[in-house]
Motif scaffolding. Structure first.
Motif, short mmCIF file in Angstrom:
data_model
loop_
_atom_site.label_atom_id
_atom_site.label_comp_id
_atom_site.label_asym_id
_atom_site.label_seq_id
_atom_site.Cartn_x
_atom_site.Cartn_y
_atom_site.Cartn_z
N VAL A 1 1.03 -1.11 0.38
CA VAL A 1 -0.25 -0.13 -0.08
C VAL A 1 0.84 1.62 -0.13
N ALA A 2 0.69 1.92 -1.11
CA ALA A 2 1.49 3.56 -0.81
C ALA A 2 0.30 4.41 -1.11
N LEU A 3 0.96 5.82 -0.34
CA LEU A 3 0.13 6.82 -0.14
C LEU A 3 0.82 7.87 -0.20
N ASN A 4 0.31 9.02 -1.17
CA ASN A 4 0.64 10.32 -1.85
C ASN A 4 0.13 10.95 -1.05
N VAL A 5 0.51 12.09 -0.24
CA VAL A 5 -0.52 13.54 0.26
C VAL A 5 0.50 14.17 -0.84
N ASP A 6 -0.66 15.27 -1.64
CA ASP A 6 -0.57 16.10 -2.05
C ASP A 6 -1.78 17.37 -1.74
N ASN A 7 -0.98 18.38 -1.12
CA ASN A 7 -1.48 19.43 -0.68
C ASN A 7 -3.18 18.78 -0.01
N ASP A 8 -4.18 19.08 -0.31
CA ASP A 8 -4.93 18.58 1.28
C ASP A 8 -5.70 16.77 0.33
N THR A 9 -5.20 15.86 -0.90
CA THR A 9 -5.64 15.11 -1.04
C THR A 9 -4.80 14.42 -1.23
N MET A 10 -4.98 12.67 -0.31
CA MET A 10 -4.66 11.69 0.07
C MET A 10 -5.26 10.74 -1.23
N ILE A 11 -3.95 10.04 -2.09
CA ILE A 11 -3.90 9.06 -2.70
C ILE A 11 -3.91 7.64 -2.57
N ILE A 12 -4.12 6.49 -2.47
CA ILE A 12 -3.94 5.11 -1.73
C ILE A 12 -3.69 4.45 -3.24
N ASP A 13 -3.01 3.80 -3.16
CA ASP A 13 -2.38 2.86 -4.12
C ASP A 13 -2.02 1.53 -3.55
N ILE A 14 -2.97 0.01 -4.14
CA ILE A 14 -2.94 -1.36 -3.67
C ILE A 14 -2.76 -2.09 -5.16
N GLN A 15 -1.70 -2.55 -4.32
CA GLN A 15 -0.71 -3.78 -5.47
C GLN A 15 -0.25 -4.78 -5.16
N ASP A 16 -0.66 -5.48 -5.95
CA ASP A 16 -0.08 -7.33 -5.30
C ASP A 16 1.67 -7.30 -5.40
N MET A 17 1.88 -8.51 -5.06
CA MET A 17 3.37 -8.55 -5.18
C MET A 17 4.52 -8.22 -6.42
N ASP A 18 3.39 -8.43 -7.36
CA ASP A 18 3.64 -8.76 -8.87
C ASP A 18 3.75 -7.10 -9.44
N GLN A 19 3.54 -5.75 -8.41
CA GLN A 19 3.34 -4.48 -8.76
C GLN A 19 1.99 -4.45 -9.60
N LYS A 20 0.50 -5.24 -9.50
CA LYS A 20 -0.46 -5.46 -9.73
C LYS A 20 -1.42 -4.89 -9.22
N PRO A 21 -2.48 -3.96 -9.87
CA PRO A 21 -4.00 -3.57 -8.63
C PRO A 21 -4.63 -4.83 -8.36
N VAL A 22 -4.39 -4.39 -7.14
CA VAL A 22 -5.50 -5.40 -6.48
C VAL A 22 -7.11 -4.16 -6.48
N SER A 23 -7.50 -5.35 -6.88
CA SER A 23 -8.68 -4.64 -7.07
C SER A 23 -9.92 -5.32 -6.69
N GLU A 24 -10.22 -6.50 -5.67
CA GLU A 24 -11.28 -7.21 -5.50
C GLU A 24 -10.96 -7.07 -3.84
N LEU A 25 -11.67 -6.52 -3.42
CA LEU A 25 -12.00 -6.26 -1.88
C LEU A 25 -13.07 -5.88 -1.46
N GLU A 26 -12.77 -6.55 -0.08
CA GLU A 26 -14.49 -6.74 0.46
C GLU A 26 -14.74 -5.78 1.29
N ILE A 27 -16.14 -5.54 1.19
CA ILE A 27 -16.79 -4.17 2.24
C ILE A 27 -16.96 -4.62 3.72
N ASN A 28 -16.55 -3.66 4.47
CA ASN A 28 -16.44 -3.76 6.18
C ASN A 28 -17.14 -2.67 6.13
N HIS A 29 -17.63 -3.36 6.94
CA HIS A 29 -18.08 -2.19 7.97
C HIS A 29 -18.83 -1.46 6.56
N GLU A 30 -19.46 -1.42 5.75
CA GLU A 30 -20.51 -0.98 4.34
C GLU A 30 -19.11 0.65 3.51
#
Length: 291
Positions: free
Chosen positions: A85-114
């Motif tokens: 998980v990488a976090l990029n903070v630019d002024n008031d914007t926070m961007i999170i990048d989620i990747q697997d060990m092969d640097q591919k985007p992790v798209s399958e996330l479970e809903i956790n408390h809505e």
């Protein structure tokens, strides 16, 4: 007469000799057949032992397989994260990048408390606390806007990947210029575990404050009716004093503000309890010492 007797003696010797040869051959069992029968008997015993051994190995393999499958399905935290998980903070914007060990985007996330992502942000002194919910803007990419004062912070990205093990780890970042020689303030355990926030009083009643054992955190809400917040009657986030150990605890009871957790090590911990009352979410901070 002599000739007849001589013939009779010769005949008798031939008969006796032939009988002795026949008896010798018939009395000794064939070596090949005996060896084959003995080998077959030993092989059956070995097969029986091998078969029994394989049954035990198969049984153990099945037990191990079920255990391994159960751990994988439950997403047991084994201390090794398969997600970056990488976090990029630019002024008031926070961007999170989620990747697997092969640097591919992790798209399958479970809903956790809505929500797919819970983002917890605290400052270096654990005075400021933010519970944010970034929105998805791309595959494995989430964004949220939040103004933060200058200072040093730690972020905790709380997600549940569907098929990958994930361990929440702190991500340090700075807003503005990092001050030199700043020190993390020492926390002191609260003398009273009763807090008043937004005109509402909440008292924390822990079953114990001992590390390594199950602890029940019961919150006594006075003169207020709790409302469901993100599918629960409250949320609790816990950090150790160094903001390295992260616990996000949800109610053990859907109707009552009762939470269960375990503190792995002794030390000072800060607890933030979030409750929704009269349409507003209030955060109640507590500092406890775990023996």
């Amino acid at each position: 007469m002599k000739k007849w007797m001589l013939s009779a003696i010769v005949y008798l010797l031939v008969v006796i000799g032939g009988y002795m040869v026949y008896d010798s051959v018939a009395a000794e069992p064939p070596v090949e057949n005996n060896h084959g029968e003995e080998h077959e008997e030993v092989t059956d015993d070995e097969n029986a032992e091998e078969s029994h051994g394989h049954e035990e190995e198969d049984s153990n393999a099945e037990d191990h397989g079920e255990g391994a499958s159960h751990e994988h399905e439950e997403g047991t935290d084994n201390g090794v994260s398969e997600v970056n998980v990488a976090l990029n903070v630019d002024n008031d914007t926070m961007i999170i990048d989620i990747q697997d060990m092969d640097q591919k985007p992790v798209s399958e996330l479970e809903i956790n408390h809505e929500k797919l992502v819970h983002l917890i942000v605290v400052d270096e002194h654990l005075d400021k606390y933010y519970h944010l919910h970034p929105e998805q803007v791309g595959e494995g990419k989430f964004q949220v806007n939040q103004e933060l004062p200058e200072g040093s912070y730690k972020a905790f990205v709380d997600i549940k990947p569907s098929h990958l093990n994930y361990v929440v780890s702190p991500i340090a970042f700075t807003i503005g210029e990092e001050s030199e020689g700043h020190a993390h303030g020492e926390l002191t355990a609260d003398e009273s575990l009763t807090k008043v926030v937004d005109g509402h009083q909440v008292t924390l009643i822990p079953s114990s404050l001992v590390s390594g054992e199950a602890v029940t955190l019961n919150f006594d809400i006075k003169d207020a009716q709790l409302e469901p917040y993100l599918g629960a009657m409250g949320h609790v986030v816990i950090l150790d004093q160094a903001a390295n150990e992260y616990l996000h605890v949800h109610p053990a009871d859907h109707e009552q503000p009762i939470f269960e957790t375990t503190f792995s090590e002794p030390g000072i911990y800060k607890i933030w309890a979030e409750f929704k009352q009269n349409g507003k979410v209030s955060v109640y901070p507590f500092v406890v010492e775990i023996k």
